[in-house]
Design a protein around this motif. Structure first.
Motif, PDB file in Angstrom:
ATOM      1  N   GLU A 168      38.780  25.129  56.394  1.00 35.44           N
ATOM      2  CA  GLU A 168      37.646  26.055  56.401  1.00 35.44           C
ATOM      3  C   GLU A 168      37.977  27.342  55.654  1.00 35.44           C
ATOM      4  OE1 GLU A 168      36.349  26.820  60.346  1.00 35.44           O
ATOM      5  OE2 GLU A 168      35.640  24.769  60.708  1.00 35.44           O
ATOM      6  N   PHE A 169      39.168  27.876  55.902  1.00 33.50           N
ATOM      7  CA  PHE A 169      39.564  29.116  55.236  1.00 33.50           C
ATOM      8  C   PHE A 169      39.768  28.907  53.738  1.00 33.50           C
ATOM      9  CE2 PHE A 169      39.934  30.939  59.352  1.00 33.50           C
ATOM     10  CZ  PHE A 169      39.945  32.312  59.173  1.00 33.50           C
ATOM     11  N   GLU A 170      40.307  27.762  53.356  1.00 30.70           N
ATOM     12  CA  GLU A 170      40.479  27.478  51.930  1.00 30.70           C
ATOM     13  C   GLU A 170      39.129  27.381  51.226  1.00 30.70           C
ATOM     14  OE1 GLU A 170      42.967  24.126  51.100  1.00 30.70           O
ATOM     15  OE2 GLU A 170      44.510  24.754  52.512  1.00 30.70           O
ATOM     16  N   GLU A 171      38.194  26.669  51.833  1.00 33.22           N
ATOM     17  CA  GLU A 171      36.870  26.507  51.223  1.00 33.22           C
ATOM     18  C   GLU A 171      36.128  27.837  51.150  1.00 33.22           C
ATOM     19  OE1 GLU A 171      35.026  23.561  53.643  1.00 33.22           O
ATOM     20  OE2 GLU A 171      36.331  21.915  52.934  1.00 33.22           O
ATOM     21  N   PHE A 172      36.225  28.627  52.208  1.00 32.40           N
ATOM     22  CA  PHE A 172      35.568  29.935  52.225  1.00 32.40           C
ATOM     23  C   PHE A 172      36.159  30.845  51.151  1.00 32.40           C
ATOM     24  CE2 PHE A 172      35.080  34.312  53.761  1.00 32.40           C
ATOM     25  CZ  PHE A 172      33.727  34.343  54.037  1.00 32.40           C
ATOM     26  N   SER A 173      37.471  30.834  51.018  1.00 32.51           N
ATOM     27  CA  SER A 173      38.134  31.655  50.010  1.00 32.51           C
ATOM     28  C   SER A 173      37.720  31.254  48.604  1.00 32.51           C
ATOM     29  CB  SER A 173      39.653  31.537  50.161  1.00 32.51           C
ATOM     30  OG  SER A 173      40.329  32.151  49.099  1.00 32.51           O
ATOM     31  N   ALA A 174      37.635  29.938  48.367  1.00 29.84           N
ATOM     32  CA  ALA A 174      37.254  29.455  47.039  1.00 29.84           C
ATOM     33  C   ALA A 174      35.840  29.891  46.670  1.00 29.84           C
ATOM     34  CB  ALA A 174      37.375  27.933  46.985  1.00 29.84           C
ATOM     35  N   GLU A 175      34.984  30.011  47.675  1.00 30.34           N
ATOM     36  CA  GLU A 175      33.588  30.420  47.431  1.00 30.34           C
ATOM     37  C   GLU A 175      33.458  31.936  47.229  1.00 30.34           C
ATOM     38  OE1 GLU A 175      31.482  29.060  50.807  1.00 30.34           O
ATOM     39  OE2 GLU A 175      31.600  26.920  50.267  1.00 30.34           O
ATOM     40  N   GLN A 176      34.276  32.711  47.930  1.00 30.33           N
ATOM     41  CA  GLN A 176      34.106  34.163  47.968  1.00 30.33           C
ATOM     42  C   GLN A 176      34.933  34.921  46.937  1.00 30.33           C
ATOM     43  OE1 GLN A 176      31.902  35.751  49.983  1.00 30.33           O
ATOM     44  NE2 GLN A 176      31.211  33.725  50.654  1.00 30.33           N
ATOM     45  N   PHE A 177      36.041  34.340  46.477  1.00 33.52           N
ATOM     46  CA  PHE A 177      36.955  35.077  45.612  1.00 33.52           C
ATOM     47  C   PHE A 177      37.111  34.409  44.256  1.00 33.52           C
ATOM     48  CE2 PHE A 177      38.456  35.737  50.044  1.00 33.52           C
ATOM     49  CZ  PHE A 177      38.206  37.104  50.130  1.00 33.52           C
ATOM     50  N   THR A 178      37.686  35.160  43.317  1.00 31.81           N
ATOM     51  CA  THR A 178      37.984  34.585  42.006  1.00 31.81           C
ATOM     52  C   THR A 178      39.115  33.574  42.159  1.00 31.81           C
ATOM     53  OG1 THR A 178      39.682  36.216  41.443  1.00 31.81           O
ATOM     54  CG2 THR A 178      37.388  36.785  40.930  1.00 31.81           C
ATOM     55  N   GLU A 179      39.323  32.781  41.116  1.00 27.50           N
ATOM     56  CA  GLU A 179      40.373  31.755  41.183  1.00 27.50           C
ATOM     57  C   GLU A 179      41.754  32.382  41.400  1.00 27.50           C
ATOM     58  OE1 GLU A 179      42.180  28.050  38.519  1.00 27.50           O
ATOM     59  OE2 GLU A 179      40.375  29.113  37.859  1.00 27.50           O
ATOM     60  N   ASP A 180      42.030  33.484  40.697  1.00 26.27           N
ATOM     61  CA  ASP A 180      43.336  34.147  40.847  1.00 26.27           C
ATOM     62  C   ASP A 180      43.514  34.702  42.257  1.00 26.27           C
ATOM     63  OD1 ASP A 180      44.045  33.548  38.278  1.00 26.27           O
ATOM     64  OD2 ASP A 180      43.523  35.517  37.446  1.00 26.27           O
ATOM     65  N   GLU A 181      42.440  35.327  42.800  1.00 26.53           N
ATOM     66  CA  GLU A 181      42.519  35.878  44.156  1.00 26.53           C
ATOM     67  C   GLU A 181      42.731  34.764  45.177  1.00 26.53           C
ATOM     68  OE1 GLU A 181      39.576  39.781  43.612  1.00 26.53           O
ATOM     69  OE2 GLU A 181      38.754  37.823  44.171  1.00 26.53           O
ATOM     70  N   HIS A 182      42.005  33.658  44.991  1.00 29.05           N
ATOM     71  CA  HIS A 182      42.135  32.522  45.912  1.00 29.05           C
ATOM     72  C   HIS A 182      43.547  31.949  45.866  1.00 29.05           C
ATOM     73  CE1 HIS A 182      41.271  28.769  48.001  1.00 29.05           C
ATOM     74  NE2 HIS A 182      41.791  28.117  46.976  1.00 29.05           N
ATOM     75  N   ASN A 183      44.101  31.793  44.658  1.00 30.45           N
ATOM     76  CA  ASN A 183      45.439  31.221  44.520  1.00 30.45           C
ATOM     77  C   ASN A 183      46.511  32.132  45.111  1.00 30.45           C
ATOM     78  OD1 ASN A 183      44.441  28.941  43.254  1.00 30.45           O
ATOM     79  ND2 ASN A 183      44.734  29.755  41.197  1.00 30.45           N
ATOM     80  N   SER A 184      46.277  33.448  45.075  1.00 28.86           N
ATOM     81  CA  SER A 184      47.254  34.363  45.664  1.00 28.86           C
ATOM     82  C   SER A 184      47.226  34.291  47.191  1.00 28.86           C
ATOM     83  CB  SER A 184      46.988  35.800  45.207  1.00 28.86           C
ATOM     84  OG  SER A 184      45.765  36.287  45.739  1.00 28.86           O
ATOM     85  N   LEU A 185      46.037  33.994  47.757  1.00 29.06           N
ATOM     86  CA  LEU A 185      45.917  33.863  49.208  1.00 29.06           C
ATOM     87  C   LEU A 185      46.448  32.523  49.699  1.00 29.06           C
ATOM     88  CD1 LEU A 185      42.328  35.324  49.763  1.00 29.06           C
ATOM     89  CD2 LEU A 185      44.473  36.332  50.545  1.00 29.06           C
TER      90      LEU A 185
END
Length: 341
Positions: A168-185
């Motif tokens: 759930e957190f991975e999917e939410f992050s992918a929707e809300q943040f840029t690719e670089d921001e998501h990959n850093s999280l």
């Protein structure tokens, strides 16, 4: 070397190999990692490398303990790849008194997390960084003001168990943040945590590297355990390890590390065997640094058996929307927050 000497080395090697195998025949294994030395000893060694470290850092390193747990309903060495995915793990970080400041348990894709936020601030003196910590301080002080719908956030900030669904957190992050921001999280396509299957890969890589490169010698008894010294060529061993851990290099932060960076010399690892199983490993990572004269040995105490890793009772489910909701609520409650969010 005499035939007797060769025979002794072969015997020592077989005993250590058997001790690792017996450990993996268990259903539960726990491990605790920490620096082997007092605060004063650690401070002295840091100064040898011209590290201008405060006494607080030395005390932190001396007190810090990282604990791991791994359990399954079958012997670990008999698990198939699919069964490794069902094995459960735990991770804890403690200071001084032994109380966990952070504890994580992994059950499938679900993570159970508990953090002593106040303890973390006190142990690491984070409260002194007022500019950076102002938002965080206000959050912890305002926990009682959060509405009942954000009970999971209250639980997290109060040091109680919370439940997080990784997907759930991975999917939410992918929707809300840029690719670089998501990959850093989520480095490596996940929380960056090491699950049971990954732990097996690490054990296999270390076992292969030690077995192919190690020169093992028995050193008698110490504290009720049989002690062995394993001498390894640092660069060759690092090369074999990096090759074996290549599938996990993102999760372990190994990207960009080259075996040629390690000292071209022999290094030693101490292995204790008790009741036929490995009970402790001791290694000074500074041996790998060609420019270091310091000695900061790290020990890993291993124990078989004990209670299996289980989901904690009463954990509150934390949804990704709850986190944003808490920030939004607090921003509305305090105008200064609005400028910082």
């Amino acid at each position: 070397m005499t035939a007797c000497g060769v025979g002794e080395k072969i015997s020592a090697g077989l005993e250590v190999k058997g001790a690792f195998e017996k450990l993996m025949e268990q259903r539960q294994i726990s491990a605790e990692l920490g620096f082997d030395g007092t605060a004063d000893e650690i401070l002295t060694q840091l100064k040898k490398d011209d590290v201008d470290a405060p006494g607080t850092l030395a005390r932190t390193l001396a007190d810090a303990r990282v604990s791991f747990g791994l359990s399954s309903d079958k012997p670990l060495d008999s698990l198939t790849e699919k069964e490794w995915e069902k094995a459960t793990t735990s991770l804890g970080f403690a200071m001084g008194s032994g109380k966990d400041l952070i504890e994580v348990r992994a059950i499938g894709d679900t993570r159970f997390i508990r953090g002593d936020i106040k303890g973390i601030i006190e142990q690491f003196d984070l409260g002194s960084e007022r500019e950076d910590m102002a938002l965080f301080d206000e959050m912890t002080k305002s926990v009682d003001e959060l509405p009942g719908s954000l009970g999971s956030v209250k639980a997290a900030l109060s040091g109680e168990w919370i439940e997080i669904d990784q997907r759930e957190f991975e999917e939410f992050s992918a929707e809300q943040f840029t690719e670089d921001e998501h990959n850093s999280l989520f480095p490596g396509g996940g929380f960056g945590e090491i699950d049971a299957k990954d732990q097996q890969k690490i054990l296999d890589a270390f076992g292969k590297a030690l077995g192919e490169n190690g020169d093992i010698k028995a050193e008698g008894k110490k504290d009720g355990a049989e002690r062995f010294k394993v001498t390894l060529p640092a660069r060759d061993t690092a090369s074999d390890l990096l090759e074996g851990l290549e599938p996990l290099e993102d999760k372990l932060g190994l990207s960009g590390i080259d075996a040629k960076d390690f000292a071209d010399k022999d290094v030693d690892i101490t292995i204790d065997v008790k009741d036929g199983m490995v009970s402790k490993l001791s290694f000074d990572p500074n041996q790998l640094d060609r420019n270091s004269d310091a000695a900061l040995p790290v020990t890993i105490a291993l124990k078989a058996g004990g209670d299996p890793v289980k989901a904690p009772a009463g954990a509150e489910k934390l949804n990704p929307q709850d986190v944003l909701g808490a920030f939004a609520f607090m921003a509305m409650q305090n105008g200064e927050w609005e400028n910082n969010v």
